[in-house]
Design an enzyme around this catalytic site. Structure first.
Site, PDB file in Angstrom:
ATOM      1  N   TYR A 272       0.841  -1.187   0.000  1.00 20.81           N
ATOM      2  CA  TYR A 272       0.000   0.000   0.000  1.00 20.81           C
ATOM      3  C   TYR A 272       0.880   1.242   0.000  1.00 20.81           C
ATOM      4  CZ  TYR A 272      -3.459   3.496   0.828  1.00 20.81           C
ATOM      5  OH  TYR A 272      -4.243   4.619   0.680  1.00 20.81           O
TER       6      TYR A 272
ATOM      7  N   GLN B 179     -10.573   0.678   1.687  1.00 20.88           N
ATOM      8  CA  GLN B 179     -11.129  -0.140   0.605  1.00 20.88           C
ATOM      9  C   GLN B 179     -10.032  -0.872  -0.162  1.00 20.88           C
ATOM     10  OE1 GLN B 179     -11.594   3.080   1.111  1.00 20.88           O
ATOM     11  NE2 GLN B 179     -11.228   4.274  -0.753  1.00 20.88           N
TER      12      GLN B 179
ATOM     13  N   ASN C 213      -2.825   6.275   6.558  1.00 21.45           N
ATOM     14  CA  ASN C 213      -3.523   7.026   7.614  1.00 21.45           C
ATOM     15  C   ASN C 213      -4.317   6.093   8.534  1.00 21.45           C
ATOM     16  OD1 ASN C 213      -5.844   6.309   6.247  1.00 21.45           O
ATOM     17  ND2 ASN C 213      -6.143   8.311   5.309  1.00 21.45           N
TER      18      ASN C 213
ATOM     19  N   GLN D 284       8.218  16.670  10.068  1.00 21.89           N
ATOM     20  CA  GLN D 284       7.375  15.489  10.286  1.00 21.89           C
ATOM     21  C   GLN D 284       5.926  15.879  10.593  1.00 21.89           C
ATOM     22  OE1 GLN D 284       8.416  12.689   9.197  1.00 21.89           O
ATOM     23  NE2 GLN D 284      10.480  13.472   8.932  1.00 21.89           N
TER      24      GLN D 284
ATOM     25  N   HIS E 185       3.120  15.791   7.763  1.00 17.93           N
ATOM     26  CA  HIS E 185       2.332  14.606   7.404  1.00 17.93           C
ATOM     27  C   HIS E 185       0.883  14.705   7.844  1.00 17.93           C
ATOM     28  CE1 HIS E 185       5.579  12.371   5.623  1.00 17.93           C
ATOM     29  NE2 HIS E 185       6.344  12.691   6.629  1.00 17.93           N
TER      30      HIS E 185
ATOM     31  N   GLU F 272       8.045   6.075  16.334  1.00 15.18           N
ATOM     32  CA  GLU F 272       8.395   5.624  14.981  1.00 15.18           C
ATOM     33  C   GLU F 272       9.795   6.125  14.631  1.00 15.18           C
ATOM     34  OE1 GLU F 272       6.383   7.763  12.012  1.00 15.18           O
ATOM     35  OE2 GLU F 272       7.209   6.548  10.407  1.00 15.18           O
ATOM     36  N   HIS F 273       9.964   7.476  14.690  1.00 13.71           N
ATOM     37  CA  HIS F 273      11.283   8.079  14.457  1.00 13.71           C
ATOM     38  C   HIS F 273      11.815   8.577  15.799  1.00 13.71           C
ATOM     39  CE1 HIS F 273      11.497   8.593  10.023  1.00 13.71           C
ATOM     40  NE2 HIS F 273      10.201   8.757  10.064  1.00 13.71           N
TER      41      HIS F 273
ATOM     42  N   ASP G 217      13.771   9.264   5.482  1.00  7.74           N
ATOM     43  CA  ASP G 217      12.532   9.237   4.688  1.00  7.74           C
ATOM     44  C   ASP G 217      12.792   8.984   3.220  1.00  7.74           C
ATOM     45  OD1 ASP G 217      10.729  11.846   6.528  1.00  7.74           O
ATOM     46  OD2 ASP G 217      11.001   9.701   6.871  1.00  7.74           O
TER      47      ASP G 217
ATOM     48  N   GLU H  84       2.762 -35.682  28.375  1.00 10.76           N
ATOM     49  CA  GLU H  84       1.672 -34.825  27.875  1.00 10.76           C
ATOM     50  C   GLU H  84       0.470 -35.656  27.469  1.00 10.76           C
ATOM     51  OE1 GLU H  84       3.357 -32.418  24.783  1.00 10.76           O
ATOM     52  OE2 GLU H  84       4.194 -30.975  26.214  1.00 10.76           O
TER      53      GLU H  84
ATOM     54  N   HIS I 178       2.270 -40.213  19.807  1.00  7.50           N
ATOM     55  CA  HIS I 178       3.486 -39.433  19.476  1.00  7.50           C
ATOM     56  C   HIS I 178       4.706 -40.252  19.897  1.00  7.50           C
ATOM     57  CE1 HIS I 178       0.998 -35.903  18.913  1.00  7.50           C
ATOM     58  NE2 HIS I 178       2.026 -35.104  18.772  1.00  7.50           N
TER      59      HIS I 178
HETATM   60  N1  LIG Z   1       4.527   5.092   9.704  1.00  6.54           N
HETATM   61  C1  LIG Z   1       5.054   5.097   8.517  1.00  6.54           C
HETATM   62  O1  LIG Z   1       5.900   4.294   8.191  1.00  6.54           O
HETATM   63  C2  LIG Z   1       4.568   6.087   7.493  1.00  6.54           C
HETATM   64  C3  LIG Z   1       5.253   6.257   6.283  1.00  6.54           C
HETATM   65  C4  LIG Z   1       4.709   7.150   5.331  1.00  6.54           C
HETATM   66  C5  LIG Z   1       3.526   7.823   5.596  1.00  6.54           C
HETATM   67  N2  LIG Z   1       2.931   7.634   6.792  1.00  6.54           N
HETATM   68  C6  LIG Z   1       1.666   8.265   7.131  1.00  6.54           C
HETATM   69  O2  LIG Z   1       0.749   7.890   6.104  1.00  6.54           O
HETATM   70  C7  LIG Z   1      -0.321   8.811   6.135  1.00  6.54           C
HETATM   71  C8  LIG Z   1      -0.745   9.128   4.722  1.00  6.54           C
HETATM   72  O3  LIG Z   1      -2.069   9.547   4.878  1.00  6.54           O
HETATM   73  P1  LIG Z   1      -2.896  10.139   3.650  1.00  6.54           P
HETATM   74  O4  LIG Z   1      -4.255  10.417   4.167  1.00  6.54           O
HETATM   75  O5  LIG Z   1      -2.128  11.219   3.033  1.00  6.54           O
HETATM   76  O6  LIG Z   1      -2.929   8.979   2.567  1.00  6.54           O
HETATM   77  P2  LIG Z   1      -3.535   7.510   2.654  1.00  6.54           P
HETATM   78  O7  LIG Z   1      -3.321   6.904   1.315  1.00  6.54           O
HETATM   79  O8  LIG Z   1      -3.037   6.814   3.846  1.00  6.54           O
HETATM   80  O9  LIG Z   1      -5.090   7.732   2.855  1.00  6.54           O
HETATM   81  C9  LIG Z   1      -5.870   8.324   1.829  1.00  6.54           C
HETATM   82  C10 LIG Z   1      -7.118   7.486   1.700  1.00  6.54           C
HETATM   83  O10 LIG Z   1      -7.856   7.568   2.903  1.00  6.54           O
HETATM   84  C11 LIG Z   1      -9.225   7.412   2.586  1.00  6.54           C
HETATM   85  N3  LIG Z   1     -10.015   8.330   3.414  1.00  6.54           N
HETATM   86  C12 LIG Z   1      -9.825   9.642   3.545  1.00  6.54           C
HETATM   87  N4  LIG Z   1     -10.770  10.151   4.366  1.00  6.54           N
HETATM   88  C13 LIG Z   1     -11.569   9.137   4.762  1.00  6.54           C
HETATM   89  C14 LIG Z   1     -12.722   9.011   5.593  1.00  6.54           C
HETATM   90  N5  LIG Z   1     -13.251  10.070   6.191  1.00  6.54           N
HETATM   91  N6  LIG Z   1     -13.294   7.787   5.740  1.00  6.54           N
HETATM   92  C15 LIG Z   1     -12.764   6.696   5.121  1.00  6.54           C
HETATM   93  N7  LIG Z   1     -11.675   6.754   4.319  1.00  6.54           N
HETATM   94  C16 LIG Z   1     -11.091   7.952   4.142  1.00  6.54           C
HETATM   95  C17 LIG Z   1      -9.404   7.746   1.114  1.00  6.54           C
HETATM   96  O11 LIG Z   1      -9.967   6.645   0.462  1.00  6.54           O
HETATM   97  C18 LIG Z   1      -8.005   7.978   0.595  1.00  6.54           C
HETATM   98  O12 LIG Z   1      -7.735   7.219  -0.576  1.00  6.54           O
HETATM   99  C19 LIG Z   1       0.168  10.024   6.927  1.00  6.54           C
HETATM  100  O13 LIG Z   1      -0.473  10.050   8.173  1.00  6.54           O
HETATM  101  C20 LIG Z   1       1.658   9.743   7.107  1.00  6.54           C
HETATM  102  O14 LIG Z   1       2.152  10.254   8.335  1.00  6.54           O
HETATM  103  C21 LIG Z   1       3.404   6.788   7.737  1.00  6.54           C
HETATM  104  N1  LIG Z   2       8.362  10.405   7.657  1.00  3.17           N
HETATM  105  C1  LIG Z   2       7.446   9.470   6.996  1.00  3.17           C
HETATM  106  C2  LIG Z   2       7.274   8.297   7.917  1.00  3.17           C
HETATM  107  O1  LIG Z   2       6.577   8.634   9.004  1.00  3.17           O
HETATM  108  C3  LIG Z   2       7.987   8.974   5.682  1.00  3.17           C
HETATM  109  C4  LIG Z   2       7.977   9.954   4.580  1.00  3.17           C
HETATM  110  C5  LIG Z   2       7.699   9.693   3.269  1.00  3.17           C
HETATM  111  N2  LIG Z   2       7.801  10.879   2.556  1.00  3.17           N
HETATM  112  C6  LIG Z   2       8.165  11.826   3.424  1.00  3.17           C
HETATM  113  N3  LIG Z   2       8.269  11.282   4.682  1.00  3.17           N
HETATM  114 ZN   LIG Z   3       8.469  12.221   6.601  1.00  2.04          ZN
END
Ligand SMILES: NC(=O)c1ccc[n+]([C@@H]2O[C@H](COP(=O)([O-])OP(=O)(O)OC[C@H]3O[C@@H](n4cnc5c(N)ncnc54)[C@H](O)[C@@H]3O)[C@@H](O)[C@H]2O)c1
Ligand SMILES: N[C@H](CO)Cc1c[nH]c[nH+]1
Ligand SMILES: [Zn+2]
Length: 398
Positions: free
Chosen positions: A114, A176, A199, A244, A247, A298-299, A331, A384, A389
């Site tokens: 994903y 989905q 997310n 950070q 995000h 995480e970081h 990153d 046992e 066995h």
């Molecule tokens: N922990 C890690 O390793 C790491 C790495 C990169 C990014 N991230 C995180 O990933 C996240 C990316 O989030 P994003 O939102 O930009 O992209 P995403 O692809 O995670 O989510 C977007 C999707 O969320 C769905 N969505 C949005 N609102 C919704 C709702 N109200 N109900 C149901 N579904 C809904 C939509 O279908 C959309 O396609 C950020 O929080 C970022 O910090 C974490």
């Molecule tokens: N800091 C994010 C992980 O939490 C990863 C990322 C991707 N692009 C930019 N930053």
């Molecule tokens: Zn980042």
């Protein structure tokens, strides 16, 4: 805004969205592609004509990419590949007390990756998951990522997908997409394990489908804990925190420091932000490390004078940037993964590596079993209550 005490709940806690995500999963299970089209229109506000991106569409999108960005991807690719190749484990064989044994590593056959794309797109994430998957010799790689506003796939994502030679790219996102990879639909292949950040909706979905498909853990909205002493440059600390925080509002950003001067300079620069940052004044760096280990971020940025020595005291963190190393370098290009555990999962695992795509298959072959070992196996079986066995062993060697 600044809070001088840590929150009771992490801002990226996804339990609040579990009910709505459960409904999304159920509709994908029941209505397959039709649910994907409807949910994409409803949640991504874009109409897509197809779910699986055709070869031609992938090439067209990749061709739109700025050659400088292509070059950046190619450079990052080599660095990340070198890191993951370093971690590939050998098959190991040995023996003891008349039994030969060992481990052969097998790749997981079907992997779903994903790649997030909401307010920002994350083609770098496909590098972070796709490279260790290829190094691990995974045969089938399926990628899901939300469509862009033109209803197609992000050009950089298309370029990386072609470069990696993934099998399919699906332009669906959110819960989905996770449901589709977990259960399969008319267009989306069902996989054995899903790897990738996202997310709260994406992470809640991974959690809810983890009874039917493997997951790499929880990698939700970004977390950063900075431990800084008097040697840290306040302007760099502020930039790392704000980086950070880009995000999203549900990121979890914490500064732990024993130095009043540094804290004061950082507070001045962030107090007017809408985003809530957490700042804790600690007695010393050891107390900061203790708090960081409890958070299990995480970081972790260990922005202190003797970072390498103090790194031994860090037991719970996804990835550590040492000294004045910006977390953002991890990153993109440092080598270690940016797909990292959040929500406390750093207590039990680190970032994504080749180990997320391979399994240790163990084997044993009895040559000339040592008498004591033989007797031990039969008495344990009898203790046992598994008498057959015991018989199945005894009949061969007694
Ligand atoms: N922990 C890690 O390793 C790491 C790495 C990169 C990014 N991230 C995180 O990933 C996240 C990316 O989030 P994003 O939102 O930009 O992209 P995403 O692809 O995670 O989510 C977007 C999707 O969320 C769905 N969505 C949005 N609102 C919704 C709702 N109200 N109900 C149901 N579904 C809904 C939509 O279908 C959309 O396609 C950020 O929080 C970022 O910090 C974490
Ligand atoms: N800091 C994010 C992980 O939490 C990863 C990322 C991707 N692009 C930019 N930053
Ligand atoms: Zn980042």
């Amino acid at each position: 805004m600044i809070s001088y005490s840590l929150p009771n709940e992490r801002p990226n806690d996804f339990s609040r969205v579990i009910p709505v995500v459960r409904d999304i999963i159920e509709s994908v299970k029941a209505r397959g592609d039709n649910a994907l089209y409807q949910l994409t229109e409803k949640l991504d506000k874009v109409k897509i004509n197809n779910i699986k991106v055709s070869e031609e569409e992938l090439k067209t999108q990749a061709s739109k990419l700025d050659p400088k960005v292509k070059q950046a991807i190619d450079v990052a690719y080599e660095q990340l590949k070198a890191f993951h190749e370093m971690l590939v484990p050998p098959n190991i064989g040995g023996g003891y007390q008349g039994i030969s044994f060992g481990v052969v590593w097998r790749s997981i056959e079907k992997i779903g990756i994903y790649v997030p794309s909401g307010k920002y797109s994350y083609p770098s994430t496909l590098l972070m998951a796709g490279i260790p998957a290829k190094v691990a010799k995974v045969k089938e790689i399926y990628v899901a990522s939300p469509p862009n506003q033109e209803g197609s796939v992000n050009p950089a994502l298309a370029y990386v997908a072609i470069k990696l030679g993934v099998n399919d790219v699906y332009k669906v996102g959110g819960a989905q997409a996770i449901a589709a990879l977990a259960y399969g639909t008319e267009s989306v292949r069902k996989v054995y394990k899903i790897v990738g950040p996202g997310n709260v909706y994406v992470q809640a979905a991974k959690f809810l489908v983890s009874n039917v498909v493997g997951i790499d853990g929880i990698e939700g909205p970004t977390e950063l804990v900075i431990i800084a002493d008097e040697t840290a440059k306040p302007e760099h600390v502020v930039l790392d925190m704000k980086a950070q925080a880009e995000h999203g509002p549900d990121t979890y950003i914490v500064l732990l420091s024993n130095d009043d001067e540094l804290l004061k300079k950082v507070e001045e620069k962030i107090m007017d932000d809408k985003k809530i940052y957490y700042i804790i004044k600690t007695k010393n760096i050891d107390e900061a490390i203790e708090i960081a280990n409890k958070i299990a971020p995480e970081h972790l940025s260990l922005y202190v004078k003797d970072a390498y020595t103090l790194m031994d005291k860090i037991v719970n963190a996804g990835a550590i940037s040492l000294g004045n190393t910006p977390p953002a370098i991890i990153d993109y290009v440092a080598g270690p993964n940016h797909i990292l555990p959040t929500n406390g999962w750093a207590r039990i695992r680190g970032g994504v590596t080749v180990y997320d795509f391979i399994k240790p298959t163990m084997y044993a072959n009895v040559r000339d079993i040592n008498k004591q070992l033989l007797e031990a196996s039969i008495s344990l079986a009898n203790y046992e209550g598994f008498v057959i066995h015991g018989k199945s062993i005894g009949v061969r060697y007694e």
